[in-house]
Enzyme design. Structure first.
Site, PDB file in Angstrom:
ATOM      1  N   ASP A  94       0.850  -1.182   0.000  1.00 30.05           N
ATOM      2  CA  ASP A  94       0.000   0.000   0.000  1.00 30.05           C
ATOM      3  C   ASP A  94       0.897   1.248   0.000  1.00 30.05           C
ATOM      4  OD1 ASP A  94      -2.383   1.396   0.134  1.00 30.05           O
ATOM      5  OD2 ASP A  94      -2.569   1.229   2.323  1.00 30.05           O
ATOM      6  N   ASP A 116       2.829   5.103  -5.578  1.00 27.56           N
ATOM      7  CA  ASP A 116       2.061   6.329  -5.402  1.00 27.56           C
ATOM      8  C   ASP A 116       2.914   7.537  -5.766  1.00 27.56           C
ATOM      9  OD1 ASP A 116       0.555   8.456  -4.694  1.00 27.56           O
ATOM     10  OD2 ASP A 116       0.294   7.899  -2.591  1.00 27.56           O
ATOM     11  N   GLY A 227      -9.079   5.411   1.241  1.00 32.61           N
ATOM     12  CA  GLY A 227      -9.733   6.244   2.256  1.00 32.61           C
ATOM     13  C   GLY A 227     -11.228   6.017   2.308  1.00 32.61           C
ATOM     14  N   SER A 229     -13.135   4.037   4.434  1.00 32.98           N
ATOM     15  CA  SER A 229     -13.774   3.522   5.647  1.00 32.98           C
ATOM     16  C   SER A 229     -15.036   4.322   5.934  1.00 32.98           C
ATOM     17  CB  SER A 229     -12.821   3.611   6.848  1.00 32.98           C
ATOM     18  OG  SER A 229     -11.917   2.525   6.846  1.00 32.98           O
ATOM     19  N   ILE A 270      -9.841  -0.528   3.048  1.00 30.97           N
ATOM     20  CA  ILE A 270     -10.443  -0.337   4.367  1.00 30.97           C
ATOM     21  C   ILE A 270      -9.374  -0.556   5.428  1.00 30.97           C
ATOM     22  CG2 ILE A 270     -12.202  -1.148   5.979  1.00 30.97           C
ATOM     23  CD1 ILE A 270     -13.648  -2.230   3.351  1.00 30.97           C
ATOM     24  N   ASP A 271      -9.027   0.513   6.132  1.00 29.36           N
ATOM     25  CA  ASP A 271      -8.027   0.414   7.195  1.00 29.36           C
ATOM     26  C   ASP A 271      -8.586   0.968   8.502  1.00 29.36           C
ATOM     27  OD1 ASP A 271      -5.766   0.197   8.734  1.00 29.36           O
ATOM     28  OD2 ASP A 271      -4.519   1.539   7.550  1.00 29.36           O
TER      29      ASP A 271
HETATM   30 ZN   LIG Z   1      -4.458   5.066   0.658  1.00 27.15          ZN
END
Ligand SMILES: [Zn+2]
Length: 333
Positions: A94, A116, A227, A229, A270-271
């Site tokens: 990630d 990224d 992002g 969640s 989902i974190d």
């Molecule tokens: Zn992210």
């Protein structure tokens, strides 16, 4: 020495993301840092027959040690089989920030990486992403790129404001880099404080107009939401009731995520929700049993709560439940 992901029993994202687009659902990408989180994610996904992407951030690699993580991934595959499951498991980096960290992960058995470069000028993002793709594709490892910046805090990266993805860049970017999936910015945000809203107020809706524009320009191409969640209100309430302090924490509503999952969005990260589930359960146990000092007695309930959350996400929000075995069958063909 290079360890190839196939020898660990893992798969890349190619077949699963394509099938998710066609099937109108999204594959969950859950972050993990420790054994209890990994067990809960595997259990929840086997019980719902869902494909799963296990996400490891650079912070997780620092926290858990990369060699330990590789053996944990192997353990997860074995545990899945012992439970009678037959679901596809991806191990994904990630927010990889350099070519070197992506190469290191690929050499250590990851089946997918994100590079990224979204904070870089456009041409530099392309150049960096191209380099990673060129290396990764030699080993059939999938690569996720990103266009547009999300607001919020992602470990050591903090962006005060988001800048939405510009639809007129997506064709050029995906064609020139040959990435396998693209993360876009349409109003989601990292962390547990995604939107500034007054009590009782609804958070602002996602920019589905941008998503539709992107889909038009990239028909059938895998799109990723970071992002995402929901910052489950029940957990925030529990945390605050048992001694925590998380006023004003708010996320993306499940209705919005369901709508996104039916589109070309086929990977949803989902974190924060996973962290909240464990923290809420641990706080409750420790508040109710101040003399407890056995980690199993509070991490166990944390793990149970996370398993419940994973089942709920797969069944009710993302729609990935019931698709694990059919993807495995397609992968083996
Ligand atoms: Zn992210």
């Amino acid at each position: 020495m290079t360890i190839h992901y196939k020898d660990l029993g893992l798969v890349n994202t190619k077949v699963m993301l394509q099938m998710a687009i066609e099937g109108g659902y999204a594959v969950p990408a859950y972050n993990f840092n420790n054994m209890e989180q990994l067990q809960a994610v595997i259990r929840g996904c086997v019980e719902t027959d869902s494909p799963v992407i296990l996400q490891i951030s650079r912070g997780a690699r620092k926290y858990a040690n990369q060699t330990m993580l590789r053996y944990m991934a192997m353990g997860a595959v074995q545990m899945m089989k012992e439970m009678g499951g037959d679901i596809p498991i991806v191990v994904h980096l990630d927010h990889g920030d350099t070519y070197e960290v992506c190469v290191d992960c690929i050499q250590n058995g990851f089946s997918s990486v994100m590079i990224d470069g979204s904070h870089l000028p456009y041409e530099e993002n392309i150049a960096l992403t191209q380099r990673v793709v060129e290396y990764a594709h030699q080993f059939e490892v999938s690569v996720e790129g990103e266009l547009g910046v999300l607001a919020g805090i992602e470990e050591d990266i903090a962006a005060e404001h988001s800048s939405y993805t510009q639809p007129d860049e997506v064709e050029d970017f995906t064609k020139r880099t040959d990435v396998d999936s693209l993360a876009i910015s349409i109003g989601t945000s990292h962390g547990a404080y995604k939107f500034k809203v007054k009590p009782g107020e609804e958070p602002p809706p996602l920019h589905f107009d941008i998503l539709e524009e992107v889909e038009k320009r990239l028909p059938g191409f895998p799109i990723v939401l970071h992002g995402a969640s929901s910052v489950v209100p029940e957990y925030i309430e529990m945390i605050n009731r048992y001694g925590g302090h998380m006023e004003g924490a708010v996320g993306v509503s499940e209705d919005q995520l369901r709508r996104a999952a039916r589109s070309a969005v086929c990977k949803i990260n989902i974190d924060s929700d996973c962290r909240l589930a464990i923290t809420a359960a641990v706080r409750r146990v420790l508040a109710e049993n101040p003399g407890e000092f056995d980690p199993r007695k509070y991490l166990g309930p944390g793990r149970d709560e996370l398993t419940k959350l994973v089942r709920h996400k797969n069944e009710v929000v993302l729609g990935s439940a019931g698709h694990g075995r059919e993807i495995m069958a397609a992968v083996r063909k």
